[in-house]
Design a protein around this motif. Structure first.
Motif, PDB file in Angstrom:
ATOM      1  N   PHE A 124       2.785  -4.581  -8.911  1.00 59.73           N
ATOM      2  CA  PHE A 124       4.221  -4.479  -8.664  1.00 59.73           C
ATOM      3  C   PHE A 124       4.624  -5.301  -7.450  1.00 59.73           C
ATOM      4  O   PHE A 124       5.587  -6.068  -7.487  1.00 59.73           O
ATOM      5  CB  PHE A 124       4.620  -3.013  -8.452  1.00 59.73           C
ATOM      6  N   TYR A 150       6.677  -8.796  -7.641  1.00 62.43           N
ATOM      7  CA  TYR A 150       8.013  -8.759  -7.033  1.00 62.43           C
ATOM      8  C   TYR A 150       8.245 -10.023  -6.212  1.00 62.43           C
ATOM      9  O   TYR A 150       9.290 -10.678  -6.340  1.00 62.43           O
ATOM     10  CB  TYR A 150       8.145  -7.523  -6.148  1.00 62.43           C
ATOM     11  N   GLU A 193       4.360   1.432  -5.961  1.00 60.91           N
ATOM     12  CA  GLU A 193       5.699   0.881  -6.159  1.00 60.91           C
ATOM     13  C   GLU A 193       6.690   1.339  -5.098  1.00 60.91           C
ATOM     14  O   GLU A 193       7.898   1.189  -5.269  1.00 60.91           O
ATOM     15  CB  GLU A 193       6.228   1.195  -7.569  1.00 60.91           C
ATOM     16  N   SER A 194       6.184   1.888  -3.999  1.00 55.36           N
ATOM     17  CA  SER A 194       7.081   2.354  -2.937  1.00 55.36           C
ATOM     18  C   SER A 194       6.682   1.880  -1.548  1.00 55.36           C
ATOM     19  O   SER A 194       7.541   1.574  -0.728  1.00 55.36           O
ATOM     20  CB  SER A 194       7.162   3.889  -2.923  1.00 55.36           C
ATOM     21  N   LYS A 206      14.075   2.305  -5.135  1.00 52.72           N
ATOM     22  CA  LYS A 206      14.644   2.039  -6.457  1.00 52.72           C
ATOM     23  C   LYS A 206      14.345   0.617  -6.918  1.00 52.72           C
ATOM     24  O   LYS A 206      15.198  -0.079  -7.458  1.00 52.72           O
ATOM     25  CB  LYS A 206      16.150   2.299  -6.457  1.00 52.72           C
ATOM     26  N   GLY A 207      13.108   0.178  -6.653  1.00 51.39           N
ATOM     27  CA  GLY A 207      12.661  -1.109  -7.152  1.00 51.39           C
ATOM     28  C   GLY A 207      13.013  -2.300  -6.306  1.00 51.39           C
ATOM     29  O   GLY A 207      12.640  -3.435  -6.642  1.00 51.39           O
ATOM     30  N   ASN A 208      13.724  -2.085  -5.189  1.00 49.03           N
ATOM     31  CA  ASN A 208      14.099  -3.192  -4.327  1.00 49.03           C
ATOM     32  C   ASN A 208      13.535  -3.003  -2.931  1.00 49.03           C
ATOM     33  O   ASN A 208      13.440  -1.880  -2.427  1.00 49.03           O
ATOM     34  CB  ASN A 208      15.627  -3.338  -4.239  1.00 49.03           C
TER      35      ASN A 208
END
Length: 205
Positions: free
Chosen positions: A25, A29, A135-136, A157-159
């Motif tokens: 992830f 990213y 993912e955090s 939240k994915g950003n």
């Protein structure tokens, strides 16, 4: 008063390197990231000095589509100044002092957490990656020894929402909000047109 150039104490050749699933992830990213815009709150601690500032940033990586990499930090609090680069030169414009200092960017890249993570190399070629929370939250340890001992990156939240770095002489925390990814940014953003009447110190000559 701490100078914001210390911030730059902040970039991934894409090559195939195996990654664990929980690292994918983070690596993907940044590989997919071409530009980022955000509001920021920055906390810099050096020895016993602590300074909190805020403003807006814009960063563009060098990609096949974008031949010019660059960054733009517009500090509005507690005092106005700008840090701007076109990937070669760095302009430090202190609005209150009415002074612009121009430096070679290469002098700052190795000691800048923002340059180390926002570049055209995959993160796993530069860092040992440890997943703190999938993912955090991730911790990056540079493979090359330098001023930076570790960088932590957090996501919401994915950003991307926070970048923290431990350095030889202190630490940096950069909280991001209103994040926009991969928007078009005009080339003119990454050069400084020096205002009339402003003193210029050019250290690149």
């Amino acid at each position: 008063m701490l100078k914001k150039v210390s911030l730059l104490s902040a970039l991934a050749t894409v090559m195939f390197v195996p990654t664990f699933a929980n690292e994918a992830f983070l690596v993907n990213y940044f590989n997919d990231l071409a530009t980022i815009q955000a509001d920021f709150e920055q906390t810099v601690i050096q020895q016993k000095n602590k300074e909190i500032s805020s403003g807006e940033l814009k960063i563009r990586k060098k990609t096949a589509k974008n031949s010019i990499a660059g960054f733009y930090f517009d500090y509005t609090m507690p005092f106005e100044q700008k840090l701007i680069s076109d990937g070669k030169k760095l302009w430090h414009y202190d609005v209150d002092l009415e002074q612009v200092v121009i430096k070679n960017l290469a002098n700052f890249e190795q000691d800048s957490p923002m340059f180390m993570i926002f570049n055209n190399q995959s993160l796993n070629t530069q860092f040992e990656i440890k997943t703190l929370k999938n993912e955090s939250k991730y911790r990056l340890t540079p493979k090359k020894k330098g001023d930076i001992s570790s960088i932590e990156i957090e996501f919401n939240k994915g950003n991307i929402s926070k970048v923290s770095a431990k350095q030889t002489n202190g630490s940096l925390d950069l909280k991001l909000s209103n994040v926009k990814m991969n928007a078009n940014i005009n080339n003119s953003v990454f050069t400084l047109k020096v205002p009339k009447g402003v003193d210029v110190i050019d250290e690149t000559k």
